[in-house]
Scaffold this motif. Structure first.
Motif, PDB file in Angstrom:
ATOM      1  N   UNK A  28      39.188   5.321 -17.090  1.00  0.00           N
ATOM      2  CA  UNK A  28      38.603   4.149 -16.441  1.00  0.00           C
ATOM      3  C   UNK A  28      39.522   2.942 -16.458  1.00  0.00           C
ATOM      4  N   UNK A  29      40.655   3.022 -17.130  1.00  0.00           N
ATOM      5  CA  UNK A  29      41.525   1.856 -17.255  1.00  0.00           C
ATOM      6  C   UNK A  29      42.534   1.733 -16.138  1.00  0.00           C
ATOM      7  N   UNK A  30      42.575   0.576 -15.485  1.00  0.00           N
ATOM      8  CA  UNK A  30      43.568   0.320 -14.453  1.00  0.00           C
ATOM      9  C   UNK A  30      43.157   0.836 -13.098  1.00  0.00           C
ATOM     10  N   UNK A 279      29.756   7.814 -23.615  1.00  0.00           N
ATOM     11  CA  UNK A 279      30.478   6.678 -23.048  1.00  0.00           C
ATOM     12  C   UNK A 279      29.630   5.416 -23.132  1.00  0.00           C
ATOM     13  N   UNK A 280      30.307   4.305 -23.426  1.00  0.00           N
ATOM     14  CA  UNK A 280      29.669   2.991 -23.398  1.00  0.00           C
ATOM     15  C   UNK A 280      30.474   2.090 -22.470  1.00  0.00           C
ATOM     16  N   UNK A 281      29.828   1.430 -21.492  1.00  0.00           N
ATOM     17  CA  UNK A 281      30.543   0.520 -20.606  1.00  0.00           C
ATOM     18  C   UNK A 281      31.053  -0.700 -21.369  1.00  0.00           C
ATOM     19  N   UNK A 282      32.172  -1.233 -20.895  1.00  0.00           N
ATOM     20  CA  UNK A 282      32.765  -2.381 -21.562  1.00  0.00           C
ATOM     21  C   UNK A 282      32.790  -3.591 -20.637  1.00  0.00           C
ATOM     22  N   UNK A 283      33.639  -3.551 -19.614  1.00  0.00           N
ATOM     23  CA  UNK A 283      33.709  -4.657 -18.667  1.00  0.00           C
ATOM     24  C   UNK A 283      34.469  -4.208 -17.434  1.00  0.00           C
ATOM     25  N   UNK A 284      34.154  -4.820 -16.286  1.00  0.00           N
ATOM     26  CA  UNK A 284      34.884  -4.594 -15.029  1.00  0.00           C
ATOM     27  C   UNK A 284      35.033  -3.112 -14.710  1.00  0.00           C
ATOM     28  N   UNK A 285      33.958  -2.363 -14.867  1.00  0.00           N
ATOM     29  CA  UNK A 285      33.994  -0.959 -14.528  1.00  0.00           C
ATOM     30  C   UNK A 285      34.647  -0.068 -15.556  1.00  0.00           C
ATOM     31  N   UNK A 307      37.757   5.394 -21.088  1.00  0.00           N
ATOM     32  CA  UNK A 307      37.404   6.760 -20.719  1.00  0.00           C
ATOM     33  C   UNK A 307      35.900   6.882 -20.500  1.00  0.00           C
ATOM     34  N   UNK A 308      35.517   7.916 -19.745  1.00  0.00           N
ATOM     35  CA  UNK A 308      34.121   8.186 -19.439  1.00  0.00           C
ATOM     36  C   UNK A 308      33.965   9.693 -19.297  1.00  0.00           C
ATOM     37  N   UNK A 309      32.715  10.189 -19.281  1.00  0.00           N
ATOM     38  CA  UNK A 309      32.395  11.579 -18.977  1.00  0.00           C
ATOM     39  C   UNK A 309      33.108  12.570 -19.903  1.00  0.00           C
TER      40      UNK A 309
END
Length: 314
Positions: A28-30, A279-285, A307-309
């Protein structure tokens, strides 16, 4: 030492290091990296005297060119819920262990959940859809299942016979999501909602039937030993208050709330028989993959940042 290929990513495995668990996830980063399927070797760094995991450490992440909104893998089979090329629609891509696409199925809806049975034979998915007349323009869910051995496709669990509290049941507002498979590749668990309530259901693919087991269980995930279900339960049975990550013992019917204090809106994954990943959301997707002991002890910890999923390959 030897090198092996796991869903298309070559990794070097130290055979003596049995405490390494490989976790597939979606990055999920970038902006450019978002959605790429990655593989992280996570190492167990501490165990309690009874063998229960109390700490894990994420290692180096290998990145593949495959991009997915949701990913899962087991038994040499992967499932990728992804955008259909440059179109605004989505598809299911069934993958072999080398990340080669073996089958593509159009998705009517927005990807939400994905699962593969331990053997790699059965694949399930959930999507959000709109347009159901009973739902006032809000989102509904559809859950489907594919037998990769026979190509038998269950387009929606809404076609299955339902037994609710021991009685035959049929309603237009039945919604299903969050499938998880038992070891026989026939039984499964999932969530069904109807009349404002959410139920854990047990399904039988051969009989095209499901039955309710208990209320307030969402997004179940069956443990590797088949005895427990990790799930999210609505606080005070009210989803607007958030969800508490919990584990249900199928033999005793006892529910254990886990040490994660945040609301977890995810279908958690078992990293081993004693550890839950989610997964836990953090910010900006962005989101991070966390882990926590499955017995209610310990403290949650970040396992894979950005990361997710998550899905453990063993």
């Amino acid at each position: 030492m030897k090198t092996r290929v796991l869903i298309g990513i070559a990794v070097t495995v130290v055979l003596a290091a049995a405490a390494v668990i490989y976790v597939v996830s979606v990055r999920t980063g970038g902006a450019q990296a978002s959605g790429q399927v990655t593989l992280t070797g996570t190492r167990i760094i501490a165990k309690a005297g009874d063998g229960h995991l109390i700490a894990m450490s994420g290692g180096t992440r290998e990145v593949s060119p495959m991009t997915c909104a949701r990913v899962y893998a087991a038994g040499g089979t992967g499932v990728c819920l992804r955008q259909d090329g440059d179109l605004t629609t989505y598809q299911i891509a069934i993958l072999d262990k080398n990340l080669s696409v073996t089958k593509e199925i159009p998705l009517v809806g927005v990807p939400n959940r994905a699962r593969v049975s331990a053997s790699g034979r059965m694949v399930a998915w959930t999507v959000f859809v709109t347009g159901d007349s009973y739902n006032g323009g809000q989102f509904s869910t559809r859950a489907g299942i594919l037998d990769t051995k026979t190509d038998q496709l269950v387009g929606t669990l809404e076609d299955f016979d339902v037994t609710l509290d021991g009685e035959p049941y049929k309603a237009v507002d039945e919604n299903f999501w969050g499938v998880t498979f038992a070891g026989d590749d026939n039984r499964f668990y999932a969530t069904m909602s109807t009349a404002g309530k959410r139920y854990l259901i047990e399904g039988d693919l051969a009989r095209n039937s499901v039955r309710t087991l208990r209320e307030n269980v969402e997004c179940p995930s069956l443990s590797p030993d088949g005895t427990r279900i990790a799930f999210k339960q609505a606080i005070d049975a009210d989803p607007t208050k958030g969800w508490r990550l919990s584990v249900l013992n199928l033999q005793t019917n006892q529910v254990t709330e886990l040490a994660e204090p945040h609301s977890v809106d995810d279908q958690a994954a078992w990293l081993d028989d004693h550890t839950i990943g989610y997964a836990l959301p953090r910010d900006r997707g962005r989101a991070d993959v966390w882990s926590v002991p499955a017995d209610g002890s310990g403290v949650p910890a970040v396992l894979i940042p950005d990361a997710d999923s998550p899905a453990a390959l063993g």
